[in-house]
Design a protein around this motif. Structure first.
Motif, PDB file in Angstrom:
ATOM      1  N   ALA A   1      48.835  38.462  42.471  1.00  0.00           N
ATOM      2  CA  ALA A   1      47.468  39.051  42.541  1.00  0.00           C
ATOM      3  C   ALA A   1      47.327  38.609  44.143  1.00  0.00           C
ATOM      4  CB  ALA A   1      46.773  37.924  42.143  1.00  0.00           C
TER       5      ALA A   1
ATOM      6  N   SER B   1      49.659  48.432  40.625  1.00  0.00           N
ATOM      7  CA  SER B   1      50.427  47.628  40.020  1.00  0.00           C
ATOM      8  C   SER B   1      49.501  46.905  38.853  1.00  0.00           C
ATOM      9  CB  SER B   1      51.106  46.692  41.120  1.00  0.00           C
ATOM     10  OG  SER B   1      50.124  45.665  41.450  1.00  0.00           O
ATOM     11  N   GLU B   2      48.301  46.828  38.859  1.00  0.00           N
ATOM     12  CA  GLU B   2      47.664  46.044  38.088  1.00  0.00           C
ATOM     13  C   GLU B   2      47.981  44.570  38.114  1.00  0.00           C
ATOM     14  OE1 GLU B   2      46.808  48.217  34.387  1.00  0.00           O
ATOM     15  OE2 GLU B   2      45.368  49.614  35.242  1.00  0.00           O
ATOM     16  N   ALA B   3      48.196  43.930  39.347  1.00  0.00           N
ATOM     17  CA  ALA B   3      48.966  42.692  39.255  1.00  0.00           C
ATOM     18  C   ALA B   3      47.934  41.419  38.233  1.00  0.00           C
ATOM     19  CB  ALA B   3      48.901  42.251  40.796  1.00  0.00           C
ATOM     20  N   PRO B   4      48.608  40.662  37.565  1.00  0.00           N
ATOM     21  CA  PRO B   4      47.939  39.673  37.031  1.00  0.00           C
ATOM     22  C   PRO B   4      47.383  38.902  37.647  1.00  0.00           C
ATOM     23  CG  PRO B   4      50.202  39.333  36.679  1.00  0.00           C
ATOM     24  CD  PRO B   4      50.094  40.619  37.617  1.00  0.00           C
TER      25      PRO B   4
ATOM     26  N   HIS C   1      41.444  35.061  32.885  1.00  0.00           N
ATOM     27  CA  HIS C   1      42.811  35.621  33.243  1.00  0.00           C
ATOM     28  C   HIS C   1      42.302  37.095  33.156  1.00  0.00           C
ATOM     29  CE1 HIS C   1      44.864  31.926  32.665  1.00  0.00           C
ATOM     30  NE2 HIS C   1      44.115  31.606  31.427  1.00  0.00           N
TER      31      HIS C   1
ATOM     32  N   THR D   1      47.801  32.913  42.037  1.00  0.00           N
ATOM     33  CA  THR D   1      48.640  33.687  41.358  1.00  0.00           C
ATOM     34  C   THR D   1      49.619  34.543  42.370  1.00  0.00           C
ATOM     35  OG1 THR D   1      47.202  33.870  39.550  1.00  0.00           O
ATOM     36  CG2 THR D   1      48.947  35.391  39.394  1.00  0.00           C
TER      37      THR D   1
ATOM     38  N   PHE E   1      38.115  43.509  39.687  1.00  0.00           N
ATOM     39  CA  PHE E   1      39.277  43.094  38.703  1.00  0.00           C
ATOM     40  C   PHE E   1      38.735  43.332  37.209  1.00  0.00           C
ATOM     41  CE2 PHE E   1      39.373  40.157  42.463  1.00  0.00           C
ATOM     42  CZ  PHE E   1      40.505  39.781  42.720  1.00  0.00           C
TER      43      PHE E   1
ATOM     44  N   HIS F   1      43.582  41.182  35.451  1.00  0.00           N
ATOM     45  CA  HIS F   1      44.319  41.897  36.339  1.00  0.00           C
ATOM     46  C   HIS F   1      43.591  42.302  37.538  1.00  0.00           C
ATOM     47  CE1 HIS F   1      43.657  45.058  33.357  1.00  0.00           C
ATOM     48  NE2 HIS F   1      43.342  45.703  34.479  1.00  0.00           N
ATOM     49  N   CYS F   2      44.260  42.959  38.673  1.00  0.00           N
ATOM     50  CA  CYS F   2      43.767  43.606  39.508  1.00  0.00           C
ATOM     51  C   CYS F   2      43.111  45.092  39.373  1.00  0.00           C
ATOM     52  CB  CYS F   2      44.316  43.212  40.919  1.00  0.00           C
ATOM     53  SG  CYS F   2      44.877  41.885  41.495  1.00  0.00           S
TER      54      CYS F   2
END
Length: 508
Positions: free
Chosen positions: A438, A384-387, A376, A435, A408, A378-379
């Motif tokens: 992501a 946005s540093e999406a999970p 797990h 996700t 990542f 984030h980008c």
């Protein structure tokens, strides 16, 4: 009410007859009733796999079936996994861990040892669950593989469980498939076959009934259910790439269909996206223009690199980049983006080194240890540093200056790499697009401006519920058969009182 048998096995007259979906459907139906149920496949041969919470590896279909059952996937659900590395050899995975690489002849001699692992896992599952629904592999009628069989009737005989035989009517010849399969079985194997499932039926059930009468008269065994052809299912494929291409959108994504491509389920969410035209490009096909090229995972990176060159992909990728296109490499595809892939021990084939595509400044060294982990993070490429939630399954490690710009951040560590010009992204993470946040971030990076989003988990759950609803007559028939302790007629609880959906309903 639990099934009248703790272990029930579902076998097929052919590969892709629908065994996986029938098992998943029964698992979901039993789960709805509060039954503690587990899927099980003694031996699986597939390049699509999943990682369990304890860091093991199992077939993708068993992970899907565990979701249907509402339980956590475990290595006991698929104790023997074979991942082909050539036409005659495969990596042998026992209880989730790589044991060795073997050719087909050596593995045939190894089967008694593999069977011990199978029986150990089955015993553990029986102690934990009220019901075990088992999926066979291929067909029990493969005469050349009957000796030391652990995947079909060999297992059923060893644990003394009943067998349901599934046949795909959509392929044609369904009655010959069933009668011919029974003819290839021993007397005891025929006796433990308690009935048949006709799968993927579309049309008027009354036109099928004379054939069902004939089949039951010929075999003395009941047709337990006729299951409809359900269109538009979103379910993890066990191995083969689906032939149907998704062409609903204007944003074109192309993926080379590598000979040893692994985990092509990475692209299921893209297939379902309304704004994406996803195409797998097979050997000999012209490589079309695209907005995004994705190099997929590979069980044999160096051999698949050679295939890419033979098909003209390096030149097409270079042209694609010159015109501003984006490229993503996943796992083996990530390794291909580097300068070289070195395999001194012959982990994936013959020992040696191969020049890679030279698009990222990195070198990959193949090793004997397989890295397996659920992750797990984030980008790192998106503001946005999406999970992201994903999994890693790979041999080898990569190193080089390219890692200074990661793709990542996973549990506090940098992962993957990007090119300085922002056109190339590589990662060891599988399941990236599952996700939603992501997936949206990756597609924005690739140039897609869209308000649409795909929730893979929700689509999967809805599809499991659809196949379970369709399989309700089968569960009724199994219970009635067990209660009567004799062969069922195909009246009463059978398909003729449980209406098969029309084609219009199946298309929904």
């Amino acid at each position: 009410m639990v099934l009248p048998y703790q272990t029930l096995m579902v076998q097929g007259t052919t590969s892709d007859a629908g065994k996986s979906t029938v098992v998943a459907a029964l698992c979901r139906l039993l789960k709805r009733e509060g039954v503690l149920v587990a899927p099980f496949k003694p031996q699986n041969m597939a390049l699509n796999s999943a990682v369990t919470a304890d860091g093991g590896e199992i077939g993708r279909a068993q992970a899907l079936q565990a979701i249907a059952a509402g339980v956590a996937p475990s290595t006991d659900m698929n104790p023997v996994l074979l991942k082909p590395s050539s036409d005659t050899g495969a990596q042998v995975i026992i209880h989730g861990k790589v044991r060795t690489d073997m050719n087909a002849r050596d593995y045939h001699q190894y089967k008694p040892i593999a069977m011990q692992a199978v029986l150990e896992s089955h015993t553990r599952l029986c102690a934990q669950y009220e019901c075990i629904v088992v999926e066979g592999a291929g067909s029990p009628a493969e005469i050349n593989l009957r000796e030391r069989d652990i995947a079909n009737m060999g297992f059923a005989e060893a644990v003394d469980c009943p067998v349901v035989l599934v046949a795909d009517i959509d392929r044609g010849g369904v009655f010959a498939h069933i009668v011919g399969t029974l003819a290839c079985l021993s007397e005891s194997e025929r006796a433990r076959t308690i009935g048949f499932v006709i799968n993927r039926f579309r049309g008027d059930i009354t036109l099928l009934e004379p054939g069902l009468d004939w089949l039951e008269a010929q075999t003395g065994k009941p047709v337990l259910a006729v299951l409809p052809y359900l269109h538009g299912l979103f379910l993890d494929a066990e191995d083969a790439v689906q032939a149907v291409q998704a062409t609903q959108g204007a944003f074109r994504v192309i993926v080379p269909c590598l000979p040893r491509m692994s985990n092509h389920t990475d692209f299921d969410a893209l297939r379902a996206h309304p704004d994406i035209d996803l195409r797998f490009v097979r050997e000999g096909e012209a490589i079309p223009d695209a907005d995004l090229i994705i190099l997929p995972g590979s069980k044999h990176t160096r051999a698949d690199l050679a295939w890419l060159r033979a098909q003209g992909w390096p030149e097409r990728i270079a042209r694609h980049l010159r015109y501003g296109g984006k490229v993503i490499g996943i796992c083996g595809g990530f390794q291909m983006l580097g300068t070289s892939v070195i395999d001194p021990l012959g982990v994936e084939g013959s020992a040696g080194a191969s020049h890679a595509l030279g698009l990222l400044d990195m070198v990959t060294d193949m090793g004997t240890e397989k890295y397996l982990k659920l992750v797990h993070g984030h980008c790192a490429f998106d503001a946005s540093e999406a999970p992201v939630s994903a999994y890693e399954i790979h041999m080898g490690t990569s190193r080089g200056a390219a890692f200074a710009l990661p793709a990542f951040t996973i549990e506090g560590r940098a992962e993957g790499a990007r090119s300085a010009d922002g056109q190339i992204l590589g990662t060891y993470l599988h399941g990236l697009f599952d996700t939603p946040a992501a997936c949206d971030a990756l597609l924005r990076w690739a140039g897609l401006n869209s308000t649409a989003s795909v929730d893979s988990g929700a689509l999967r759950e809805a599809s499991i519920d659809r196949i379970a609803d369709a399989a309700q007559p089968l569960l009724h028939a199994l219970r009635a058969l067990g209660a009567s302790n004799e062969s069922l007629s195909h009246t009463g609880v059978m398909h003729r009182n449980d209406r098969v959906p029309s084609n219009d309903e199946c298309d929904s």
